[in-house]
Structures are given as structure tokens and as C-alpha cells.
Design a protein around this motif. Sequence first.
Motif, mmCIF file in Angstrom:
data_model
loop_
_atom_site.group_PDB
_atom_site.id
_atom_site.type_symbol
_atom_site.label_atom_id
_atom_site.label_comp_id
_atom_site.label_asym_id
_atom_site.label_seq_id
_atom_site.Cartn_x
_atom_site.Cartn_y
_atom_site.Cartn_z
ATOM 1 N N LEU A 1 -6.647 -1.392 -6.985
ATOM 2 C CA LEU A 1 -6.386 -0.383 -7.686
ATOM 3 C C LEU A 1 -7.456 0.146 -8.669
ATOM 4 C CD1 LEU A 1 -4.115 1.528 -8.680
ATOM 5 C CD2 LEU A 1 -3.162 -0.113 -10.226
ATOM 6 N N THR B 1 1.474 1.537 -14.010
ATOM 7 C CA THR B 1 0.693 1.695 -12.748
ATOM 8 C C THR B 1 0.240 0.261 -12.311
ATOM 9 O OG1 THR B 1 0.140 4.002 -13.223
ATOM 10 C CG2 THR B 1 -0.960 3.040 -11.323
ATOM 11 N N CYS C 1 -0.540 7.057 -7.993
ATOM 12 C CA CYS C 1 -1.078 5.676 -7.551
ATOM 13 C C CYS C 1 0.358 4.701 -7.779
ATOM 14 C CB CYS C 1 -2.210 5.186 -8.343
ATOM 15 S SG CYS C 1 -3.646 5.804 -8.027
#
Length: 267
Positions: free
Chosen positions: A70, A40, A91
Motif C-alpha cells: 500500500l 486505509t 485505495c
Amino acid sequence: MMEWLQLLLPAWIMGTLLVFLTAPLGCLMLWRRMSFFADTMAHGTLLGVAVAGALSLPLWMGVTLLALLLVAVLWVLHDPRLPSDALLALCSATLLCSGLLFIQHLPSLRPELLSYLFGDLLTISWNDLPTFAAVILLALAVLYKSWQAQIRTAIDPDIAASEGIHNQWQRLIFMLLLALFTVLALRAVGSLLMGALLVIPALTARLLAHSPRQMVIWAFVMAQIGITVGLWSSAGLDISTGLSIVLTMAILFILIFTVQKIRTSIS
């Protein structure tokens, strides 16, 4: 021979420094069942590169800002009702699509993407090493101070909470360290292979270790072999260092797994 050493030695030293973070963070990722977090973060950095290119900022600055963003988003979205892997998938897909959309409108960035996606450790120079070493030492100091709390939180959060450990605080420290690792590892293996650099040595170590301490040591050994053999192979075969390093680590895992399976079937 001396020319080869001048090219490979700073890259090897940088890779070795990186291994000191790769081993413990990779093990923590497996224990926390957050292996998808690195992917991610890697997909998210694509957007960071695009934003940095659009604003004429250094690429590392865009990647750093995106990694911190993030971590903040995952911190806010944390909810017992929502599985962690599903949030990470959300995400990852959102950031990857946003980055690709951004890059479609910035054709000037495309030539730089190949080195960004697959990394090139051979671009490390002697002048880069002091900065990298200082950052890695700082990260190791933070990790050392919180190591026992990190292990307890990863193994059983409820027991850790009953012992007075703040689980959310430890989770934040872990994610920030991974964000820092993301920025550092871009030069080594690139965005696409960053998760492999963390997961494969830890996964191989799990086959060999009988305690958390042994697992970290074995992960360090496996990662160091991968960096050393992969780096020399990439120079000799004229291929990307990131591809060579990750493939070396994957071959090590396959060999060890196969040998153990054969031994088990024989006995």
C-alpha cells in the motif's frame, strides 16, 4: 490477584510501548491532514489476512506485505493533481472490497476474523514483549532522527523544501512508520479501530496543547490513560480490549471538549 496481574501486566506493558509510537505518529497525522491514512491501512490489512490464510502464512506476514504494498502504491499514485484524501478513499475501498471478496471464498478464516477486527491485547505473553520492544525502539530511533524534518514538512512543505529538506523522502518515512504501526497495533485494537488509536489521543491533545511539543506529551498521556483504563475495564467487564480502549479514549475527548465549551460559554 496474582493471576490477574500475570494476565494483564504483559498486555499493559505492550500497550505502553505502543503509546510511544501512537502519540507522535497521531500528531503527525493531524498536522499532515492524513487522518484517513490509518483507516486505509487498516482496511487494506483485511486483504493481507485473507492472502496469508490462503497461502498458509503467518497473519502478521500477510499484513506486513500488504502494508508495504500500500505504501508503494500511494508513492506511485502521488500526483499534485489528485487530492490525497481522494486517493486514500480509492485505495481503502478497493482493498476492503478485495479482502471481503477473498474471505467469502475462504470460510475457514471467518472464526479468526473477530479477534483480528477488534483485537485482543490480553493474548500478549511475556515471550512476545522482547520482539515488540525491539521493533518499537527501532521505529522510535528513526522517528527521533527525522522528527524536526517531519514537523517542518507537515507545517509548510514549501519552506521545508527551501531549507533543503526532501519532502518526498520524509513522506515515505512517515508512511513506512505508519505501516509498521499497523502491524503492531493489530494485536491491541484490531483492524477496525486502529485509526481511532492514532487520531483520538492526538485530537484530544490538540484541545489542551499550545505547541507541538505539548501536543505530543498530551497525546501520550491521553493514550496511556486509554490503554490502562480500557485494559482493566475489558478484563473486568469481559469485553473486547480494542472496543474498551477506544471507547475510553472517546469518553476522555468528549469530557474535555464539553468542559472547555462550558468554560468558554460562561466566560
